[in-house]
Design a protein around this motif. Structure first.
Motif, PDB file in Angstrom:
ATOM      1  N   ILE A  43       0.738  -1.208   0.051  1.00  0.00           N
ATOM      2  CA  ILE A  43       0.159  -0.013   0.206  1.00  0.00           C
ATOM      3  C   ILE A  43       0.937   1.194  -0.070  1.00  0.00           C
ATOM      4  N   GLY A  44       1.923   1.226   0.737  1.00  0.00           N
ATOM      5  CA  GLY A  44       2.934   2.541   0.832  1.00  0.00           C
ATOM      6  C   GLY A  44       3.430   2.674  -0.594  1.00  0.00           C
ATOM      7  N   ARG A  45       3.812   1.544  -1.181  1.00  0.00           N
ATOM      8  CA  ARG A  45       4.574   1.591  -2.428  1.00  0.00           C
ATOM      9  C   ARG A  45       3.682   2.372  -3.456  1.00  0.00           C
ATOM     10  N   ASP A  46       2.524   1.786  -3.477  1.00  0.00           N
ATOM     11  CA  ASP A  46       1.318   2.197  -4.666  1.00  0.00           C
ATOM     12  C   ASP A  46       1.203   3.841  -4.181  1.00  0.00           C
ATOM     13  N   TYR A  47       1.000   4.083  -2.884  1.00  0.00           N
ATOM     14  CA  TYR A  47       0.536   5.537  -2.726  1.00  0.00           C
ATOM     15  C   TYR A  47       1.831   6.392  -2.946  1.00  0.00           C
ATOM     16  N   ILE A  48       3.002   6.060  -2.515  1.00  0.00           N
ATOM     17  CA  ILE A  48       3.812   7.093  -3.072  1.00  0.00           C
ATOM     18  C   ILE A  48       3.863   7.110  -4.507  1.00  0.00           C
ATOM     19  N   LYS A  49       3.802   6.260  -5.180  1.00  0.00           N
ATOM     20  CA  LYS A  49       3.990   6.514  -6.829  1.00  0.00           C
ATOM     21  C   LYS A  49       2.705   7.423  -7.016  1.00  0.00           C
ATOM     22  N   ARG A  50       1.622   7.221  -6.395  1.00  0.00           N
ATOM     23  CA  ARG A  50       0.367   8.093  -6.707  1.00  0.00           C
ATOM     24  C   ARG A  50       0.785   9.440  -6.319  1.00  0.00           C
ATOM     25  N   LEU A  51       1.477   9.822  -5.454  1.00  0.00           N
ATOM     26  CA  LEU A  51       1.686  10.905  -4.850  1.00  0.00           C
ATOM     27  C   LEU A  51       2.647  11.561  -5.973  1.00  0.00           C
ATOM     28  N   ASN A  52       3.740  10.869  -6.453  1.00  0.00           N
ATOM     29  CA  ASN A  52       4.637  11.451  -7.398  1.00  0.00           C
ATOM     30  C   ASN A  52       3.933  11.910  -8.716  1.00  0.00           C
ATOM     31  N   GLU A  53       3.138  11.153  -8.883  1.00  0.00           N
ATOM     32  CA  GLU A  53       2.223  11.414 -10.365  1.00  0.00           C
ATOM     33  C   GLU A  53       1.601  12.565 -10.071  1.00  0.00           C
ATOM     34  N   ARG A  54       0.919  12.472  -8.877  1.00  0.00           N
ATOM     35  CA  ARG A  54      -0.267  13.730  -8.483  1.00  0.00           C
ATOM     36  C   ARG A  54       0.610  15.169  -8.532  1.00  0.00           C
ATOM     37  N   LEU A  55       1.785  15.058  -8.043  1.00  0.00           N
ATOM     38  CA  LEU A  55       2.393  16.529  -7.998  1.00  0.00           C
ATOM     39  C   LEU A  55       3.087  16.922  -9.303  1.00  0.00           C
ATOM     40  N   VAL A  56       3.703  16.177 -10.080  1.00  0.00           N
ATOM     41  CA  VAL A  56       4.075  16.633 -11.415  1.00  0.00           C
ATOM     42  C   VAL A  56       3.136  17.423 -12.251  1.00  0.00           C
TER      43      VAL A  56
END
Length: 178
Positions: free
Chosen positions: A127-140
């Protein structure tokens, strides 16, 4: 071992010792060790034993060093160019100190317990790995001024996902004692 990989813990596992000659003694020792290593379970909805059997601590990299901005002369046109925020994990899991002196069926039960616990904690890591990927995508591409609110929103959603996972997992039956 379950639906998640147990091998992922080799890099970041920390073990706390448990002792006992019966399944009841082992369960009590796991509770003591889990509370010492992890603290107590603090979900509002949880009404069981508040001592965890294991836990996963997630550390997020320094966002200032993980985010590149494309700044210009005016602050209104500043955008997040790249985001490479990472996470690291420490998984605290029980380790039976001296199982050699007890019957094989108790050792076999213990292996099932550890696999059950490890599978659960591996779910938290995923879950942590999935969510950090989403955060990076959301920020760009977002305005720099929105960065803090995006991260706060993400942190809240990530915490809710971890809690929802625990809520669903806590109803799973544990392997029966030997």
């Amino acid at each position: 071992i379950g639906t998640h990989t147990h091998a992922c813990f080799t890099k970041f596992a920390r073990y706390f010792d448990v002792v006992g000659d019966t399944s009841a003694e082992l369960a009590e020792s796991v509770g003591r060790g889990g509370a010492k290593a992890c603290g107590m379970i603090q979900y509002e909805w949880f009404r069981g034993d508040a001592r965890p059997s294991a836990c996963t601590l997630t550390r997020v990299s320094d966002t200032r060093q993980s985010i590149s901005l494309s700044a210009s002369a005016t602050s209104t046109s500043c955008r997040i160019r790249q985001a490479h925020i990472t996470t690291s994990y420490i998984v605290y899991i029980p380790h039976w100190s001296d199982p050699s002196r007890v019957p094989k069926r108790l050792r076999d039960w213990w292996r099932k317990i550890v696999a059950f616990i490890a599978d659960h904690e591996a779910g938290h890591v995923q879950i942590g790995r999935d969510y950090i990927k989403r955060l990076n995508e959301r920020l760009v591409g977002k305005p720099c001024a929105d960065m803090a609110s995006i991260i706060r929103s993400w942190a809240s959603q990530h915490a809710a996902a971890q809690e929802a996972y625990d809520r669903s997992e806590y109803s799973r039956p544990w392997p029966q004692p030997a």
